[in-house]
Design a protein around this motif. Structure first.
Motif, mmCIF file in Angstrom:
data_model
loop_
_atom_site.group_PDB
_atom_site.id
_atom_site.type_symbol
_atom_site.label_atom_id
_atom_site.label_comp_id
_atom_site.label_asym_id
_atom_site.label_seq_id
_atom_site.Cartn_x
_atom_site.Cartn_y
_atom_site.Cartn_z
ATOM 1 N N LYS A 83 39.411 47.948 21.777
ATOM 2 C CA LYS A 83 38.965 47.018 20.573
ATOM 3 C C LYS A 83 37.424 46.324 20.580
ATOM 4 N N ARG A 84 38.130 45.412 21.381
ATOM 5 C CA ARG A 84 36.966 44.207 21.282
ATOM 6 C C ARG A 84 35.784 44.783 22.850
ATOM 7 N N PHE A 85 37.038 45.825 23.610
ATOM 8 C CA PHE A 85 35.430 46.413 24.871
ATOM 9 C C PHE A 85 34.631 47.212 24.153
ATOM 10 N N ASP A 86 35.525 47.957 22.168
ATOM 11 C CA ASP A 86 33.811 48.961 22.041
ATOM 12 C C ASP A 86 33.391 47.596 21.605
ATOM 13 N N GLN A 87 33.482 46.278 20.967
ATOM 14 C CA GLN A 87 32.855 45.087 20.215
ATOM 15 C C GLN A 87 31.826 44.876 21.416
ATOM 16 N N ILE A 88 32.361 44.994 23.031
ATOM 17 C CA ILE A 88 30.990 44.561 23.820
ATOM 18 C C ILE A 88 30.183 45.634 24.456
ATOM 19 N N GLY A 89 30.677 46.345 24.792
ATOM 20 C CA GLY A 89 29.707 47.596 24.865
ATOM 21 C C GLY A 89 30.068 47.956 26.615
ATOM 22 N N ARG A 90 30.500 49.719 25.654
ATOM 23 C CA ARG A 90 31.547 49.993 27.523
ATOM 24 C C ARG A 90 30.155 49.627 28.330
ATOM 25 N N GLU A 91 29.374 50.554 28.165
ATOM 26 C CA GLU A 91 27.614 50.127 29.686
ATOM 27 C C GLU A 91 27.840 48.932 29.408
ATOM 28 N N ARG A 92 27.817 48.030 29.112
ATOM 29 C CA ARG A 92 27.381 46.421 29.054
ATOM 30 C C ARG A 92 28.673 46.102 29.764
ATOM 31 N N LEU A 93 29.682 46.478 29.499
ATOM 32 C CA LEU A 93 30.705 46.105 30.435
ATOM 33 C C LEU A 93 30.287 46.232 32.176
ATOM 34 N N LYS A 94 29.720 47.532 32.571
ATOM 35 C CA LYS A 94 30.100 47.587 33.636
ATOM 36 C C LYS A 94 28.488 46.997 34.014
ATOM 37 N N GLN A 95 27.948 46.271 33.497
ATOM 38 C CA GLN A 95 26.508 45.785 33.726
ATOM 39 C C GLN A 95 26.708 44.354 33.774
ATOM 40 N N VAL A 96 27.687 43.927 33.500
ATOM 41 C CA VAL A 96 27.839 42.235 33.330
ATOM 42 C C VAL A 96 29.442 41.496 34.186
ATOM 43 N N LEU A 97 30.098 42.658 34.599
ATOM 44 C CA LEU A 97 31.194 42.841 35.862
ATOM 45 C C LEU A 97 30.299 42.863 36.938
ATOM 46 N N LYS A 98 30.036 41.854 37.410
ATOM 47 C CA LYS A 98 29.204 42.385 39.012
ATOM 48 C C LYS A 98 29.410 42.766 40.161
ATOM 49 N N GLU A 99 31.362 43.090 40.471
ATOM 50 C CA GLU A 99 32.216 43.835 40.832
ATOM 51 C C GLU A 99 33.448 43.627 40.656
ATOM 52 N N ASP A 100 34.302 44.929 41.549
ATOM 53 C CA ASP A 100 35.380 44.647 41.094
ATOM 54 C C ASP A 100 35.679 43.880 41.184
ATOM 55 N N ILE A 101 37.265 43.689 40.124
ATOM 56 C CA ILE A 101 38.215 42.857 39.593
ATOM 57 C C ILE A 101 39.021 42.762 41.414
ATOM 58 N N LYS A 102 38.962 41.212 41.453
ATOM 59 C CA LYS A 102 40.281 40.729 42.547
ATOM 60 C C LYS A 102 41.124 40.451 42.475
ATOM 61 N N GLN A 103 42.339 40.814 43.512
ATOM 62 C CA GLN A 103 43.891 40.309 42.937
ATOM 63 C C GLN A 103 44.519 39.877 43.873
ATOM 64 N N GLU A 104 44.889 39.019 44.320
ATOM 65 C CA GLU A 104 45.580 38.655 45.660
ATOM 66 C C GLU A 104 46.353 38.008 44.960
ATOM 67 N N PHE A 105 47.969 37.948 46.279
ATOM 68 C CA PHE A 105 49.698 37.357 45.510
ATOM 69 C C PHE A 105 49.498 36.464 47.169
ATOM 70 N N VAL A 106 49.800 34.968 46.123
ATOM 71 C CA VAL A 106 49.663 34.137 47.742
ATOM 72 C C VAL A 106 51.002 33.528 47.672
ATOM 73 N N LYS A 107 51.764 32.464 48.496
ATOM 74 C CA LYS A 107 53.329 31.718 48.610
ATOM 75 C C LYS A 107 52.758 30.551 48.992
ATOM 76 N N SER A 108 52.992 29.793 47.864
ATOM 77 C CA SER A 108 53.015 28.450 47.906
ATOM 78 C C SER A 108 53.879 27.258 49.904
ATOM 79 N N THR A 109 52.976 26.384 50.319
ATOM 80 C CA THR A 109 53.693 25.968 51.113
ATOM 81 C C THR A 109 54.312 24.662 50.684
ATOM 82 N N VAL A 110 53.856 24.231 49.807
ATOM 83 C CA VAL A 110 55.340 23.370 49.134
ATOM 84 C C VAL A 110 55.843 23.804 48.331
ATOM 85 N N THR A 111 56.407 22.950 47.832
ATOM 86 C CA THR A 111 57.540 22.892 46.890
ATOM 87 C C THR A 111 56.801 22.437 45.734
ATOM 88 N N ARG A 112 57.255 23.154 44.410
ATOM 89 C CA ARG A 112 56.477 22.735 42.933
ATOM 90 C C ARG A 112 57.037 21.007 42.565
#
Length: 118
Positions: A83-112
Motif C-alpha cells: 500500500k505504501r509503495f502504491d502511495q509513493i508510486g512504483r515508478e517514483r521508487l525506481k527513480q529515487v532508489l539510486k542503486e540496488d539495496i546492499k546487504q552484508e553480514f558481519v561479525k564483531s571482533t569484540v564482545t558486546r
C-alpha cells in the motif's frame, strides 16, 4: 552474534519519506519478530544523493533467516508495504532508489559487554 548492514542510496529529496516508511512499517515488523536494531544512520553522498544504512543484530544467521521468513509470511505487513509503495508510486521508487539495496553480514571482533562502559 551476527550483524547485518543494510544500505540504500536514495535521492536526498526522498529521505524524509523513506524514514517515515522505515519507522512506521518496516521497523515495527522487524522488532515484532525479534530483530534487534543497533542503529540507523545517513551520510550525504553529494548534493543529490544520501546513503542510509542500518545495523541489525541477530543471534545467528539461522535466526535472521527465521525472522525474515516470518516477516515475509506476515500478510498484514506485506499489505502495508504494498500500500505504501502504491502511495509513493512504483515508478517514483525506481527513480529515487539510486542503486540496488546492499546487504552484508558481519561479525564483531569484540564482545558486546566490552563495548558498554560502566
Amino acid at each position: 552474534m551476527i550483524y547485518r548492514r543494510k544500505t540504500y542510496i536514495v535521492e536526498s529529496t526522498f529521505v524524509e519519506e523513506f524514514n517515515q516508511l522505515f519507522n512506521e512499517i518496516l521497523l515495527p515488523s522487524q522488532l515484532k519478530y525479534g530483530a534487534r536494531l543497533i542503529g540507523r544512520w545517513l551520510i550525504d553522498k553529494d548534493e543529490k544523493n544520501t546513503e542510509v544504512f542500518a545495523m541489525w543484530e541477530y543471534d545467528s544467521y539461522e535466526d535472521y533467516e527465521r525472522i525474515e521468513s516470518q516477516i515475509k509470511s506476515d500478510k498484514e505487513h506485506v499489505m502495508k508495504v504494498q500500500k505504501r509503495f502504491d502511495q509513493i508510486g512504483r515508478e517514483r521508487l525506481k527513480q529515487v532508489l539510486k542503486e540496488d539495496i546492499k546487504q552484508e553480514f558481519v561479525k564483531s571482533t569484540v564482545t558486546r559487554e566490552k563495548t558498554i562502559l560502566n
